[in-house]
Design a protein around this motif. Structure first.
Motif, short mmCIF file in Angstrom:
data_model
loop_
_atom_site.label_atom_id
_atom_site.label_comp_id
_atom_site.label_asym_id
_atom_site.label_seq_id
_atom_site.Cartn_x
_atom_site.Cartn_y
_atom_site.Cartn_z
N VAL A 1 0.85 -1.19 0.00
CA VAL A 1 0.00 0.00 0.00
C VAL A 1 0.88 1.24 0.00
O VAL A 1 1.86 1.31 0.76
CB VAL A 1 -0.93 0.02 1.23
N VAL A 2 0.54 2.19 -0.85
CA VAL A 2 1.29 3.45 -0.89
C VAL A 2 0.97 4.25 0.36
O VAL A 2 -0.20 4.45 0.70
CB VAL A 2 0.91 4.26 -2.15
N PRO A 3 1.99 4.72 1.09
CA PRO A 3 1.74 5.48 2.31
C PRO A 3 1.10 6.84 2.01
O PRO A 3 1.24 7.38 0.91
CB PRO A 3 3.14 5.66 2.91
N ASP A 4 0.39 7.37 2.99
CA ASP A 4 -0.26 8.68 2.82
C ASP A 4 0.76 9.79 2.61
O ASP A 4 0.50 10.77 1.92
CB ASP A 4 -1.12 8.99 4.05
N SER A 5 1.92 9.64 3.23
CA SER A 5 2.97 10.65 3.10
C SER A 5 4.31 9.97 2.88
O SER A 5 4.60 8.95 3.51
CB SER A 5 3.03 11.52 4.36
N MET A 6 5.11 10.52 1.98
CA MET A 6 6.43 9.97 1.72
C MET A 6 7.44 10.41 2.78
O MET A 6 8.48 9.80 2.96
CB MET A 6 6.93 10.41 0.34
N PHE A 7 7.12 11.49 3.46
CA PHE A 7 8.02 12.03 4.48
C PHE A 7 7.42 11.82 5.86
O PHE A 7 6.22 12.01 6.06
CB PHE A 7 8.25 13.53 4.24
#
Length: 436
Positions: free
Chosen positions: A217-223
């Protein structure tokens, strides 16, 4: 910029080593690229021992940076350190299956590091090198290599364990098998083309393909600020690790660390042109000191055996000759603390092809076994076979050493046995008796 270059010159003696800031920085980037796969592989594997991936990732980055910086400043050599994949595999898989608590496992890592420190600081390196026969060292590493490869194949569901413990093909139509196949083909093609960073490229390709296949799953935030490592600090039981039945596991951690470090350092030093006429590297004891202390320190932070990485050779081949290369690598790892969601989204199947290929690389030294001598070939075979067939590295080590002693005595080659082998054999007999 001029002041920075002058500082680097004072600290790392770049001119004396026929290098420059630009060359060292580029070499450090290369080393980072070739060993960055650990950001995905180590947390994924250690999660199998019940350790939280986020905390492990944070501590992994901190330990890589701290130990590599120590190596850079104390030795001025371009060596980077990270947890050895063999010890990661043991803790992430085998330890749990044989019922050894994870805190005891890190107690064993601590004891292994202390033995390494004692040998290094007292100056007993040559004694230990001569005590354990070469074929045992080679075959144990090969057995661990196959073990790591099996973990990689299981991560991709290419191989599964049946109800009776037998191994067989998994569902070859599954998304995991498809992703594993893609990753492995990409990795092999890039390796054949001698592309540096092939492992991380393979991991990235599989991770991207895993998104539409619902394997990650792609995270909500990359940072994101790094996860606190507090849950894994001081999870160690040193007294519990002192039980005699754990002795083979102690050897399992120590042998790859000590002899692997020696082989890697000398191998990389040969590429860098640092060996003298006798094949020794001046100042090698300093490297051993950093390596051994790193293992001891890491054991208190749930880090498997910290060791010098062979991937350091990629930076040396790109011109890295001083500690500035290791310092650059460390800085790049620290920057990854801000991108932990990206590392954590990497699924286990993405690291499967990498682990399988690492296992293949660890088999290379088996070509040095003397297969014409039964007292050399049989113990080597037993080490590899019993490690895989019993799913237990300690069993492979124990039976290999015992068969070596028996066959050397039976063939009249008593003089080839170091006196320390008799004591080691006695300990291993006791270990095997606990399995009855």
């Amino acid at each position: 910029m001029l002041h920075f270059e002058q500082a680097c010159e004072r600290l790392f003696s770049l001119k004396k080593n026929n290098s420059s800031v630009r060359t060292e920085v580029l070499a450090g980037i290369t080393t980072f690229a070739t060993m960055s796969y650990v950001l995905a592989a180590v947390p994924n594997m250690l999660s199998g021992a019940g350790l939280p991936k986020g905390a492990i990732l944070t501590m992994l980055i901190l330990m890589i940076a701290a130990c590599s910086i120590a190596m850079a400043l104390y030795t001025n050599r371009p060596f980077a350190l990270a947890p050895g994949m063999s010890s990661v595999a043991v803790i992430g898989s085998t330890i749990r299956e044989v019922g050894i608590p994870v805190d005891v496992a890190f107690g064993l890592v601590f004891l292994s590091g202390m033995i390494f420190c004692f040998i290094t600081f007292i100056g007993l390196r040559e004694l230990v090198v001569n005590a354990i026969p070469a074929n045992v060292k080679i075959s144990i590493s090969a057995g661990i290599g196959l073990f790591i490869a099996l973990i990689g194949l299981k991560a991709g569901d290419v191989v599964v364990t049946g109800g009776n413990g037998s191994l067989s093909f998994g569902d070859l139509n599954s998304p995991k098998c498809f992703l594993f196949a893609i990753g492995f083909v990409v990795l092999l093609i890039l390796e054949a083309r001698r592309f540096r960073g092939s492992m991380i490229v393979s991991i990235l390709v599989v991770t991207l393909l895993a998104i539409p296949l619902n394997q990650t799953v792609v995270p909500d935030s990359m940072f994101q600020l790094p996860v606190s490592p507090a849950p894994i600090l001081f999870r160690i039981n040193i007294l519990g690790a002192l039980k005699p039945e754990y002795f083979p596991w102690l050897i399992t951690f120590f042998v790859p660390d000590f002899f692997g470090t020696m082989g890697i350092i000398l191998g990389v030093a040969n590429r860098g042109g640092w060996l003298d006429e006798q094949g020794n590297m001046p100042g090698i004891e300093r490297c051993f000191k950093v390596d051994s202390v790193s293992t001891v320190t890491g054991s208190f932070c749930c880090m498997p055996v910290m060791t010098t990485y062979l991937e350091s050779a990629s930076g040396v081949e790109d011109g890295g000759r001083t500690g500035l290369t290791s310092l650059t690598t460390s800085i790049l790892f620290v920057l990854m603390l801000l991108f932990t969601p990206l590392a954590l989204m990497i699924p286990a199947v993405a690291t499967g092809p990498v682990l399988t290929f690492i296992g293949l690389q660890m088999l290379g030294s088996m070509k040095n076994i003397n297969y014409e001598d039964i007292s050399e070939a049989v113990p080597a075979f037993i080490a590899v076979a019993m490690t895989i067939f019993t799913n237990n590295i300690a069993n492979g080590l124990s039976l290999s050493v015992l068969s070596y002693v028996i066959l050397k005595l039976a063939s009249g080659k008593r003089r080839e046995l170091h006196p320390a082998m008799y004591s080691l054999a006695a300990f291993l007999v006791y270990y095997l008796s606990t399995l009855l």
